[in-house]
Scaffold this motif. Structure first.
Motif, mmCIF file in Angstrom:
data_model
loop_
_atom_site.group_PDB
_atom_site.id
_atom_site.type_symbol
_atom_site.label_atom_id
_atom_site.label_comp_id
_atom_site.label_asym_id
_atom_site.label_seq_id
_atom_site.Cartn_x
_atom_site.Cartn_y
_atom_site.Cartn_z
ATOM 1 N N ASP A 1 -43.504 -39.474 -9.689
ATOM 2 C CA ASP A 1 -44.590 -39.295 -10.560
ATOM 3 C C ASP A 1 -44.165 -38.113 -11.420
ATOM 4 N N ASP B 1 -46.019 -35.111 -19.168
ATOM 5 C CA ASP B 1 -45.300 -35.767 -18.270
ATOM 6 C C ASP B 1 -44.023 -35.219 -18.398
ATOM 7 N N HIS B 2 -43.534 -35.015 -17.300
ATOM 8 C CA HIS B 2 -41.831 -34.446 -17.209
ATOM 9 C C HIS B 2 -41.158 -35.563 -17.385
ATOM 10 N N SER C 1 -46.086 -37.120 -13.958
ATOM 11 C CA SER C 1 -47.161 -36.577 -14.819
ATOM 12 C C SER C 1 -48.041 -35.316 -13.946
ATOM 13 N N THR D 1 -52.256 -31.058 -19.744
ATOM 14 C CA THR D 1 -51.825 -32.317 -19.029
ATOM 15 C C THR D 1 -50.477 -32.665 -19.848
#
Length: 343
Positions: free
Chosen positions: A26, A141-142, A28, A139
């Motif tokens: 994940d 996302d990687h 995020s 916030t």
């Protein structure tokens, strides 16, 4: 040759496996920090909402002294933006601004791995007046490359962002403190003050209780005026009938009215009248805690000029209503010390 082929095959297997592993992780993230700041939320919000203040309180320039900030024509509210150049170039754009409540921003970061666009948000909530609970979050996302880099470099992205937020909130708290503590005192000189009728309460008060008793008195006067449909004709003022060296006072807290009011009943509200007077006037802009300094300066002015005090008592007029002006730095108080007419 067979060995090399086998080795290359094993390396390929490892790369594929690694790619699949990181791809399924994940990427995020949501990171935020919260701080209670001893200032009205309107003040804290206005600082954050104006990008031109970020260079002062933000932690980035301490980490990268080479940073140069560039501001767009609009620097506050929805549509505001600014950019920077440094070790890592970037920019920020405000996408939503709900006055004194919530801000959303879109960040652009030019990283070695490409452009990143995390979302930044702010929440401002009043707790015990005038304390503000501030939440600053991000916030995003990687990418696959980001996840691989953080895994092998040992970089703690979440931890580093948290530290940055804490340093930023330290700076924001200091900026808010400076803002609410701004004040100025100006000796305006001699003026004529037109008197008039007023409703009032007169009480004695210990130095430490003056503000509390003053608030109670004005509350009682305003309640009486509301019950009797009486409209104020000006801003509240306080007449200092007597002051003592220890700070104790005998004061009359008053609200101007257009005509003489016949007061009856046990309401502790009296009717009064102030004549037109010649007075030395001073104007203070800032928190009422600075009034002592303002009074000292105006009295020193009277002494230096050799003016003679009149029989009428000195008074101060509260030009702005703190209910409508949350920032103490915006409060305006006029001081009048009646003097005898000059020859």
């Amino acid at each position: 040759m067979k060995f090399l082929k086998l080795l290359l095959f094993l390396v390929l297997i490892v790369l594929i496996a690694g790619t699949l592993y990181f791809a399924t992780q994940d990427g995020s993230y949501q990171i935020e920090s919260t701080r209670e700041i001893n200032a009205p939320k309107e003040v804290v919000y206005d600082i954050v909402n104006e990008y031109k203040t970020w260079e002062e309180w933000g932690p980035w320039k301490k980490e990268d002294p080479t940073m140069v900030f560039n501001y767009a024509e609009k620097t506050s509210g929805e549509g505001a933006s600014y950019t920077w150049q440094g070790e890592m170039d970037g920019g920020m754009n405000t996408t939503q601004a709900i006055p004194h409540s919530h801000i959303e921003q879109r960040m652009t970061l030019d990283t070695p791995g490409g452009e990143r666009n995390p979302e930044v948000y702010w929440d401002f909530k009043s707790t015990e007046n005038p304390v503000t609970k501030v939440t600053w979050g991000i916030t995003g996302d990687h990418t696959l490359m980001d996840k691989v880099y953080y895994a092998f470099s040992g970089m703690d992205f979440n931890g580093d962002m948290k530290k940055m937020f804490e340093k930023g909130l330290d700076g924001l708290e200091e900026a808010a403190r400076k803002e609410i503590n701004k004040y100025s005192i100006n000796i305006d000189g001699i003026t004529q003050y037109s008197g008039g009728f007023y409703l009032s309460r007169t009480t004695s008060a210990k130095a430490q209780a003056v503000a509390q008793i003053m608030s109670q008195n004005y509350g009682g006067i305003k309640e009486f005026m509301k019950e009797n449909n009486i409209v104020a004709s000006g801003m509240p003022f306080t007449i200092y009938n007597e002051t003592f060296e220890n700070g104790d006072v005998i004061m009359t807290n008053a609200v101007p009215v257009r005509e003489k009011i016949v007061v009856a009943g046990a309401n502790n509200v009296l009717s009064g009248y102030t004549p037109t007077v010649t007075a030395v006037k001073a104007t203070m802009k800032g928190n009422y805690t600075n009034l002592g300094e303002a009074w000292t300066k105006v009295m020193q002015q009277i002494k230096d000029k050799g003016y003679t005090l009149a029989d009428e008592k000195p008074f101060e007029v509260y030009v702005t209503d703190p209910q409508n002006n949350p920032n103490p730095a915006d409060w305006i108080t006029e001081i009048y010390v009646p003097i005898k007419d000059l020859e």
